[in-house]
Every structure is written in C-alpha cells, then in structure tokens.
Design an enzyme around this catalytic site. Structure first.
Site, PDB file in Angstrom:
ATOM      1  N   GLY A  15       0.774  -1.237   0.000  1.00  0.00           N
ATOM      2  CA  GLY A  15       0.000   0.000   0.000  1.00  0.00           C
ATOM      3  C   GLY A  15       0.801   1.279   0.000  1.00  0.00           C
ATOM      4  N   SER A  16       2.033   1.258  -0.492  1.00  0.00           N
ATOM      5  CA  SER A  16       2.838   2.489  -0.436  1.00  0.00           C
ATOM      6  C   SER A  16       2.306   3.555  -1.387  1.00  0.00           C
ATOM      7  CB  SER A  16       4.315   2.194  -0.727  1.00  0.00           C
ATOM      8  OG  SER A  16       4.514   1.831  -2.072  1.00  0.00           O
ATOM      9  N   MET A  93      -2.721  -6.849  -7.904  1.00  0.00           N
ATOM     10  CA  MET A  93      -1.993  -7.875  -8.655  1.00  0.00           C
ATOM     11  C   MET A  93      -2.880  -8.793  -9.491  1.00  0.00           C
ATOM     12  SD  MET A  93       0.899  -6.815  -7.906  1.00  0.00           S
ATOM     13  CE  MET A  93       1.876  -8.039  -8.775  1.00  0.00           C
ATOM     14  N   ARG A  94      -4.111  -8.387  -9.754  1.00  0.00           N
ATOM     15  CA  ARG A  94      -4.997  -9.156 -10.624  1.00  0.00           C
ATOM     16  C   ARG A  94      -5.255  -8.377 -11.906  1.00  0.00           C
ATOM     17  NH1 ARG A  94      -4.002 -13.610  -8.105  1.00  0.00           N
ATOM     18  NH2 ARG A  94      -4.060 -13.229  -5.866  1.00  0.00           N
ATOM     19  N   ILE A  95      -5.420  -9.110 -12.996  1.00  0.00           N
ATOM     20  CA  ILE A  95      -5.804  -8.469 -14.255  1.00  0.00           C
ATOM     21  C   ILE A  95      -7.314  -8.277 -14.236  1.00  0.00           C
ATOM     22  CG2 ILE A  95      -5.921  -8.735 -16.758  1.00  0.00           C
ATOM     23  CD1 ILE A  95      -3.315 -10.370 -16.576  1.00  0.00           C
ATOM     24  N   LEU A  96      -7.741  -7.047 -14.410  1.00  0.00           N
ATOM     25  CA  LEU A  96      -9.159  -6.742 -14.415  1.00  0.00           C
ATOM     26  C   LEU A  96      -9.817  -7.315 -15.668  1.00  0.00           C
ATOM     27  CD1 LEU A  96      -8.918  -3.058 -13.178  1.00  0.00           C
ATOM     28  CD2 LEU A  96      -9.786  -5.007 -11.866  1.00  0.00           C
ATOM     29  N   HIS A 112       2.448   1.819 -13.231  1.00  0.00           N
ATOM     30  CA  HIS A 112       3.282   0.688 -13.665  1.00  0.00           C
ATOM     31  C   HIS A 112       4.753   1.092 -13.622  1.00  0.00           C
ATOM     32  CE1 HIS A 112       4.241  -3.024 -15.775  1.00  0.00           C
ATOM     33  NE2 HIS A 112       5.052  -2.314 -16.534  1.00  0.00           N
TER      34      HIS A 112
END
Length: 204
Positions: A15-16, A93-96, A112
């Site tokens: 969460g940075s 970290m999931r592809i929507l 990114h």
C-alpha cells in the site's frame, strides 16, 4: 470543476502508493471523496493503512474462490455498488476482466514501474536491467482490456546507475510513482484530463 469525485482504490500488498496518494490528497486539502480500499488479500498491509486513515475497506479474498470467475463477479458488484467516479489500481496484482474495464471505461488508472509501452507485465525492473537500458521509470495510464496498455497520463524517467541492483532500481522507481500517481488522481478529479484516441491531453 463539477461534483466531488468518488475514488475507490484497489491494492494487494503493502500500500505504499495508496499511502502516498491519500497523504497528497489530504495535505493539499483536495475535494475528493476517498470511498474505500478494496483488496483481494486479507493480509495486505494496505488494510491497516486504510483503517489508520479512517477509510472503509472491503476484502474479497481471492484465494478462497475455487471458481475465479466468481471472484471477478463479486469484485465487479462490490465496486459498482461503491459508485466510483475513478478506480485507482495501485499495486493490485490481478488483471481486471473486460466486463470490469468496460463498465468503468476511462475511469480506471494504474501505475506501472516502467516507461510503457516498454516492459509491460510482471518484473518490469528486472526486464529493464536484463535488457541493459540506460533509462527506466514509471507510468500512470488509463486501463483498457490489454495488459498495461491504455492511454498514458504521466511518465517519469530516471537514469539507471550502472551498479544498481533490481531492488535499488525498484526503490528509485517507486519514489517517482509516489509523485505521479497522486498528481494523476488530482488531474482526473479536477476534470483536467481529455482523451483523444491514444493520447491524453492535460488541460490548463
């Protein structure tokens, strides 16, 4: 400037970038409604950070779904119910899925760790070092159905020191992510971004 924009964050880990964005918004006293942090990971450090900020959280534990399509259906329903004007993917970290992207067309942004279109996907910093590029950086872009495609909003380039390891490069890039992601959120919420085909115009 129109109504106050509702922003939902998606995160999976530390969460940075989420922290940097919330701190920037609050420091500048921007009129933005921080609606919720949604995560696929019940162990995400971002959850504790959100709670410390007083921001509501929603956990959709990806690992517990035997049918991953059900996870994506639940994610879509939960985020839709939050009625966001902007969805910010920061370390998510999931592809929507296409259905999600279509529902929130031109309302999802992602950060990114490369100068897109170079080095999309995972391990971008390692890709950059392995390729031997002299300059790396980060990109904030609108999300479309491709992986790390979509119109580019902001980029920041940094020179790579010859002795840098992947970790050192990653930290240097991350410091710049913490600057350009909050700025992109501000520009969106102040109606200063205009998409024309593949290009994003920043309005004065």
């Amino acid at each position: 400037m129109g109504k106050i924009k509702r922003v939902v964050f998606l995160a999976s880990g530390r969460g940075s970038n989420f922290t940097a964005s919330v701190e920037y918004i609050r420091k500048k006293k921007l009129k933005i409604d921080l609606v919720a942090l949604v995560t696929d990971n019940p162990e995400a450090k971002a959850l504790g950070i959100a709670k410390s900020f007083g921001i509501p959280t929603k956990v959709i534990p990806y690992a517990t779904y035997s049918q991953k399509a059900d996870y994506h259906r639940d994610l879509l329903q939960i985020v839709e119910g939050l009625e966001p004007d902007l969805v910010v993917a920061c370390g998510y970290m999931r592809i929507l899925k296409p259905e999600f992207v279509r529902l929130f067309k031109n309302k999802i942004i992602n950060v990114h760790p490369s100068l897109l279109p170079a080095f999309p996907g995972l391990d971008s910093q390692k890709q950059a070092l392995d390729y031997g590029v002299k300059v790396a950086g980060c990109t904030v872009h609108f999300v479309e159905e491709g992986v790390d495609t979509g119109p580019i909003i902001l980029q920041k380039a940094i020179a790579i020191a010859p002795e840098w390891t992947e970790k050192e490069l990653s930290l240097a890039i991350l410091a710049e992510e913490h600057k350009i992601l909050p700025l992109a959120i501000q520009l969106f919420c102040e109606d200063k971004l205009k998409i024309k085909e593949r290009k994003v115009e920043i309005l004065k």
